[in-house]
Write an enzyme that holds these catalytic residues in place. Structure first.
Site, PDB file in Angstrom:
ATOM      1  CB  SER A 152      -0.688  -0.196   1.255  1.00 42.30           C
ATOM      2  OG  SER A 152      -1.656   1.244   1.439  1.00 42.30           O
ATOM      3  CE1 TYR A 165      -4.129  -2.013   5.319  1.00 44.26           C
ATOM      4  CE2 TYR A 165      -3.082  -0.081   4.879  1.00 44.26           C
ATOM      5  CZ  TYR A 165      -3.541  -1.310   4.376  1.00 44.26           C
ATOM      6  OH  TYR A 165      -3.986  -1.199   2.997  1.00 44.26           O
TER       7      TYR A 165
END
Length: 262
Positions: A152, A165
């Site tokens: 990501s 995350y």
């Protein structure tokens, strides 16, 4: 339409290749599996929820595509062994491994519990590391194989998705770099893709807020949220023989977000 030259057909085909895609029942994972199937691969689609997964795989099979379902939790060793047992049944070698499964809990860093920390690391990072490690003999047997880790932009820059995350997604990029060097002699290429906001069920939880969505669009030079198919196309390219000299890279699929300045 004129036919491609045979050499081009070979470079832009995954015919005869066996692939695993985790988190493949919906969103980016389902789009990746569909893209690999369209290029001729046999795909083992993996997800935790059996009904959703089996319905998706049944749809692909009805279209004449060679898809197989494994309902397993790859954050656990037992789940990873289920996947590897299935690939061993389908052929002596595994050509493509796409570590896509991931989740998030959006909180300030000081609010995370130890249980949430462990859950996010197991789902986003341990799953990928464990599958890479466990699948190594099958990948090596392919002679030429490809691993894609779905990271990501949160692993490259700060975004408001939560520190854990971001940590796990950054670690996937570094894992890709390390394995690309360590496993190159075995014929295994390892790359990552780093999406920005994509139209998926996970992203929908925050993008349904009009103000937040506008902030996302404003920070994206292309002026929109991405599509799962756009991530899938990047993943498929990195798996193709056409990308045979590309390894250790992280390709951002982000509409220009990462390089945007003021």
């Amino acid at each position: 339409m004129p036919q491609l030259h045979p050499s081009l057909q070979q470079r832009w085909s995954l015919s005869g290749q066996l692939a695993v895609v985790t988190g493949a029942s919906k969103g980016i994972g389902a789009a990746i599996a569909a893209e690999l199937l369209a290029f001729g691969a046999t795909v083992v689609a993996v997800a935790r929820q059996a009904p959703e997964l089996e319905a998706q795989v049944a749809e692909w099979r009805a279209a004449g595509l060679d898809a197989h379902a494994v309902a397993a939790d790859v954050s656990q060793e037992a789940g990873r062994q289920q996947v590897l047992a299935k690939t061993a049944q389908l052929g002596p070698a595994l050509h493509i491994l796409v570590n896509n499964v991931g989740t998030n809990i959006r909180k300030p860093t000081t609010d995370y519990s130890a249980t949430e920390y462990q859950y996010l690391l197991a789902t986003n990072l341990e799953s990928a590391f464990g599958l890479c490690q466990g699948a190594y003999p099958q990948l090596q047997a392919a002679g030429k194989a490809s691993i894609i880790n779905v990271s990501s932009v949160a692993g490259l820059v700060h975004v408001r998705t939560g520190s854990i995350y971001g940590m796990t997604k950054a670690a996937l990029i570094q894992l890709s770099r390390n394995l690309a060097v360590e496993w190159a002699s075995a014929g295994i290429r390892v790359n990552a893709v780093a999406p920005w906001y994509i139209q998926t069920p996970l992203a929908a939880t925050v993008l349904r807020n009009p103000e937040y969505l506008q902030q996302v669009v404003d920070r994206t030079p292309m002026g929109r949220v991405g599509k799962s198919e756009e991530v899938a196309a990047a993943v498929a390219f990195l798996c193709l023989p056409a990308a045979s000299y590309i390894t250790g890279q992280c390709l951002s699929v982000d509409g220009g977000f990462e390089v945007n300045g003021f």
